[in-house]
Design an enzyme around this catalytic site. Structure first.
Site, PDB file in Angstrom:
ATOM      1  CE1 TYR A 193      58.023  81.904   8.795  1.00  0.00           C
ATOM      2  CE2 TYR A 193      57.588  84.150   9.501  1.00  0.00           C
ATOM      3  CZ  TYR A 193      57.211  82.830   9.427  1.00  0.00           C
ATOM      4  OH  TYR A 193      56.016  82.437   9.982  1.00  0.00           O
TER       5      TYR A 193
ATOM      6  CG  ASP B  68      54.467  86.085  13.397  1.00  0.00           C
ATOM      7  OD1 ASP B  68      54.271  85.631  14.536  1.00  0.00           O
ATOM      8  OD2 ASP B  68      54.829  85.380  12.432  1.00  0.00           O
TER       9      ASP B  68
ATOM     10  CG  LEU C 223      43.912  86.711   4.050  1.00  0.00           C
ATOM     11  CD1 LEU C 223      44.445  87.869   3.228  1.00  0.00           C
ATOM     12  CD2 LEU C 223      42.454  86.948   4.429  1.00  0.00           C
ATOM     13  N   GLY C 224      44.377  81.841   3.992  1.00  0.00           N
ATOM     14  CA  GLY C 224      44.613  80.550   3.347  1.00  0.00           C
ATOM     15  C   GLY C 224      45.665  80.587   2.276  1.00  0.00           C
TER      16      GLY C 224
ATOM     17  CG  HIS D 227      58.444  77.995  13.098  1.00  0.00           C
ATOM     18  ND1 HIS D 227      59.142  78.889  12.332  1.00  0.00           N
ATOM     19  CD2 HIS D 227      57.233  77.899  12.492  1.00  0.00           C
ATOM     20  CE1 HIS D 227      58.394  79.315  11.330  1.00  0.00           C
ATOM     21  NE2 HIS D 227      57.225  78.719  11.399  1.00  0.00           N
TER      22      HIS D 227
ATOM     23  CE  LYS E 272      55.903  82.269  13.967  1.00  0.00           C
ATOM     24  NZ  LYS E 272      56.314  83.360  13.065  1.00  0.00           N
TER      25      LYS E 272
END
Length: 281
Positions: free
Chosen positions: A52, A47, A197-198, A109, A77
């Site tokens: 990014y 992904d 995992l925040g 996005h 995205k």
């Protein structure tokens, strides 16, 4: 269950049930090496996103892996454009950077970029037309959205010919976004969990450390296993080889019903996602 087991999207496309996230992986050696290790560890679902800034490195790692294209599932995205024409060009630009003829999943996005407020409905309708055209042209095998709340989806579905296959949102024990997840389920939209995992915050939850010890697993492994149990598609990200490999080791244990309920009760323990209608971008 394995990394290559799949969910079936609402258009029949199969998607590997765990993906490798690349948000905050810097373009160049960092992103390239992370994706390389992930593919060697068995990931087949990668992904990325235009914003990014690492599509070139991700694409190079994919090419250098030697893995046949039809064994991979690649997502990217669309960032902050507002017209059908600009959205079409953005996908072509991403494909060129990735070195691919098509992606497997293409997402809007962000539902409400600052430049298009308050008229996000018209903007999303316009770019969705381009994504539907890309789907028909074979430039992507599925289309979806990211960070959409219920009201964003309601408005998109007023004009969409294709129901989004995916809504990629931040989901982890501290931020479960239950209303959005429920909406996704109702409309047969798969919930992809980015930052499962925040962004590291879940490691601050002391209760999870004790639970991980009980299973002789890491906190990350326990939380990712919870995500799979809930029917989400987690997208763990790391640039550390040991952790990339560790995050694949999810299939030799199961959480008890009681422990799943316990994790469900951790909502809000370590922060919540930003409201997409209020962010400064």
């Amino acid at each position: 269950m394995t990394l290559t087991d799949t969910y079936t999207l609402n258009n029949g496309v199969k998607i590997p049930q765990v993906g490798f996230g690349t948000w905050q992986s810097k373009d160049g050696d960092e992103a390239y090496n992370a994706v390389k290790v992930a593919l060697e560890a068995g990931y087949r679902h990668i992904d990325t996103a235009a914003v990014y800034g690492n599509e070139v490195s991700v694409g190079q790692a994919i090419a250098d892996s030697g893995i046949p294209r039809d064994e991979l599932f690649i997502t990217t995205k669309l960032w902050g454009v507002g017209t059908t024409e600009d959205a079409a060009k953005a996908l072509d630009d991403s494909l060129q950077k990735l070195g691919l003829d098509y992606v497997d999943l293409y997402l809007i996005h962000w539902p409400n970029p600052k430049a298009f407020r308050p008229d996000f409905e018209s903007r999303n309708a316009a770019v969705w037309k381009a994504m539907e055209a890309a789907l028909e042209a074979g430039k992507t095998r599925a289309i979806g959205v990211s960070n959409f709340h219920r009201h964003h989806l309601d408005k998109l579905l007023k004009t969409a010919k294709v129901v989004p296959a995916v809504n990629q949102i931040m989901v982890n024990p501290s931020d479960q976004q239950r209303e959005i997840v429920s909406y996704n389920v109702k409309h047969n939209i798969l919930t992809e969990a980015y930052s499962p995992l925040g962004t590291g915050r879940i490691f601050e939850i002391e209760e999870l450390k004790a639970l991980a010890e009980k299973y002789n697993k890491t906190v990350a492994q326990v939380v990712l296993r919870w995500s799979l149990h809930k029917g989400y598609l987690p997208l763990p990200k790391s640039v550390t080889p040991e952790r990339i490999i560790e995050n694949t080791q999810l299939f030799d244990f199961k959480l008890s019903v009681e422990d799943i309920a316990f994790i469900d009760g951790l909502h809000g323990k370590a922060g919540l996602a930003s409201n997409p209608d209020e962010v400064d971008f």
